[in-house]
Design an enzyme around this catalytic site. Sequence first.
Site, PDB file in Angstrom:
ATOM      1  N   ASN A 214       7.902  10.591   1.485  1.00  0.00           N
ATOM      2  CA  ASN A 214       8.025  11.250   0.182  1.00  0.00           C
ATOM      3  C   ASN A 214       7.286  12.587   0.242  1.00  0.00           C
ATOM      4  OD1 ASN A 214       5.188  10.857  -0.679  1.00  0.00           O
ATOM      5  ND2 ASN A 214       5.759   8.698  -0.571  1.00  0.00           N
ATOM      6  N   PRO A 309       3.682  -3.945   0.361  1.00  0.00           N
ATOM      7  CA  PRO A 309       2.598  -4.494  -0.453  1.00  0.00           C
ATOM      8  C   PRO A 309       2.067  -3.424  -1.395  1.00  0.00           C
ATOM      9  CG  PRO A 309       1.852  -4.060   1.789  1.00  0.00           C
ATOM     10  CD  PRO A 309       3.339  -3.833   1.784  1.00  0.00           C
ATOM     11  N   ASP A 310       1.607  -3.862  -2.566  1.00  0.00           N
ATOM     12  CA  ASP A 310       1.023  -2.919  -3.528  1.00  0.00           C
ATOM     13  C   ASP A 310      -0.488  -2.881  -3.291  1.00  0.00           C
ATOM     14  OD1 ASP A 310      -0.151  -1.737  -5.864  1.00  0.00           O
ATOM     15  OD2 ASP A 310       1.818  -1.960  -6.811  1.00  0.00           O
TER      16      ASP A 310
HETATM   17  N1  CTP Z   1       0.360   2.109  -5.182  1.00  0.00           N
HETATM   18  C1  CTP Z   1      -0.167   1.375  -4.148  1.00  0.00           C
HETATM   19  N2  CTP Z   1       0.669   0.675  -3.325  1.00  0.00           N
HETATM   20  C2  CTP Z   1       2.002   0.706  -3.518  1.00  0.00           C
HETATM   21  C3  CTP Z   1       2.552   1.479  -4.564  1.00  0.00           C
HETATM   22  C4  CTP Z   1       1.699   2.174  -5.379  1.00  0.00           C
HETATM   23  O1  CTP Z   1      -1.387   1.355  -3.977  1.00  0.00           O
HETATM   24  N3  CTP Z   1       2.784   0.024  -2.707  1.00  0.00           N
HETATM   25  C5  CTP Z   1      -0.569   2.784  -6.081  1.00  0.00           C
HETATM   26  C6  CTP Z   1      -0.551   4.294  -6.028  1.00  0.00           C
HETATM   27  O2  CTP Z   1      -1.505   4.768  -5.098  1.00  0.00           O
HETATM   28  C7  CTP Z   1      -0.934   4.646  -7.456  1.00  0.00           C
HETATM   29  C8  CTP Z   1      -0.343   3.520  -8.276  1.00  0.00           C
HETATM   30  O3  CTP Z   1      -0.178   2.442  -7.383  1.00  0.00           O
HETATM   31  O4  CTP Z   1      -2.327   4.632  -7.638  1.00  0.00           O
HETATM   32  C9  CTP Z   1       0.951   3.789  -8.962  1.00  0.00           C
HETATM   33  O5  CTP Z   1       1.881   4.335  -8.069  1.00  0.00           O
HETATM   34  P1  CTP Z   1       3.317   4.748  -8.588  1.00  0.00           P
HETATM   35  O6  CTP Z   1       4.098   5.323  -7.446  1.00  0.00           O
HETATM   36  O7  CTP Z   1       3.205   5.553  -9.840  1.00  0.00           O
HETATM   37  O8  CTP Z   1       3.916   3.377  -9.042  1.00  0.00           O
HETATM   38  P2  CTP Z   1       4.669   2.236  -8.334  1.00  0.00           P
HETATM   39  O9  CTP Z   1       3.780   1.077  -8.202  1.00  0.00           O
HETATM   40  O10 CTP Z   1       5.307   2.726  -7.094  1.00  0.00           O
HETATM   41  O11 CTP Z   1       5.765   1.847  -9.435  1.00  0.00           O
HETATM   42  P3  CTP Z   1       7.133   2.588  -9.823  1.00  0.00           P
HETATM   43  O12 CTP Z   1       7.654   3.195  -8.570  1.00  0.00           O
HETATM   44  O13 CTP Z   1       7.949   1.494 -10.352  1.00  0.00           O
HETATM   45  O14 CTP Z   1       6.786   3.605 -10.866  1.00  0.00           O
END
Ligand code: CTP
Length: 415
Positions: A214, A309-310
């Site tokens: 990205n 993983p988040d």
């Molecule tokens: N984040 C993370 N791990 C992931 C995805 C996101 O740690 N796999 C963290 C990012 O570093 C940020 C927060 O979660 O602090 C939100 O990231 P964002 O991209 O806004 O959200 P997503 O979880 O990707 O959700 P969506 O794409 O549905 O908006």
Amino acid sequence: MNQNKRILLVISGGIAAYKSLDLIRRMREKGFSVRAILTKGGAEFITPLSVAALTEDKVYTDLFSLTDESEMGHIRLSREADLVVVAPASADLIAKMANGMCNDLASTALLATDKPVMVVPAMNVRMWEHPATQANISTLKSRGVIQVGPTEGAMACGEFGLGRMSEPADIVTAIQDHFKNDTISKQVNGSRLSALVTSGPTHEPIDPVRYIANRSSGRQGHAIAAALAARGIETTLVSGPTDLPDPEGVATIHVETAQEMLDACKSHLNVDVAICAAAVADWRVDHAGNQKIKKQNGLLPELTLTENPDILATLSQAGKERPELVVGFAAETENVVENAVHKRARKSCDWILANDVSPETGTFGGAENLIHFIHDDGVEDWPKMTKQAVAERLADRIVDHFSGREKTSSKDAAE
Ligand code: CTP
């Protein structure tokens, strides 16, 4: 509190040098002891005699003065201070500092010091805006040098703009803040505060030569890590691939994929605060190929994606291992605050910095951010500011949180 603090003031050449005399007076009024180095350029604007009178000490001017070398030595001079303040900091001296050059007492002491350094730039607006000066100041900040000013206004040269030296009262406030933060970070739990920051994009391989990525530049996360380190916080940065140099004073771990970023974070979980600023790829390719995928007579390869993983949610929900404070970002293109409020609840983090990343805002990869700061007490709309300024403000909030003096939202709402 300031009684035992020793400031080494470096006065370089520029019309603003006259303000340094007032600065010395004000620092001494606050209880700091002040020793001064006056460069040759500085001595064109103010006299060594007036500096010596105000510091009640001799003024140091010449690297090759045998008396100074035998009595003090430039290394001792720079190390006996608790803080080195360069005010005014000319474009020339900033350039020397950024490049490690030393050919006089001031630049030599600045290269030899192992103490925190604060620069207070003062120069013509075009010189300040020149990419060379901006690159030099970024280099200094990435090494943890504290920058105060410049401010905007009419200049001695007749032009108007950014480049005026900050007022002595504001410099003294910045010096006091520095010592306050330094003390706070050393006092929490009787040891230094520690932080973990994620930054940059992740690269998810499709095959050995291609990947999903990205547009994240990593600027925001890197600036946060540098701002925390500048406040005396022991900082570990886990960074995806970026073009940025590792911030000075920050232990940086380089990773490629989301899984590697998670693994690195998990092995550094023993921290007081975690800040997830990375733009982690949401998906990776299931079974990435070991060999380059070849074209097959117009037949398109089928890529199956699987969710990554988040990391933010994992750290927030780490049970006993959870850092006391977990901070996330929310990159949104619509319903920014509403989506971010839900995201905060879903991921169980304490604070979320929500920003609009629609292409027209230029946020992703750009230099500025428009933040909505979401916490237990509601939402604060921060004014549009540089990523550097966002980092400084967040770092201040973190220090305030741990010193039990978290700011009320009313101050921020008023801005
Ligand atoms: N984040 C993370 N791990 C992931 C995805 C996101 O740690 N796999 C963290 C990012 O570093 C940020 C927060 O979660 O602090 C939100 O990231 P964002 O991209 O806004 O959200 P997503 O979880 O990707 O959700 P969506 O794409 O549905 O908006």
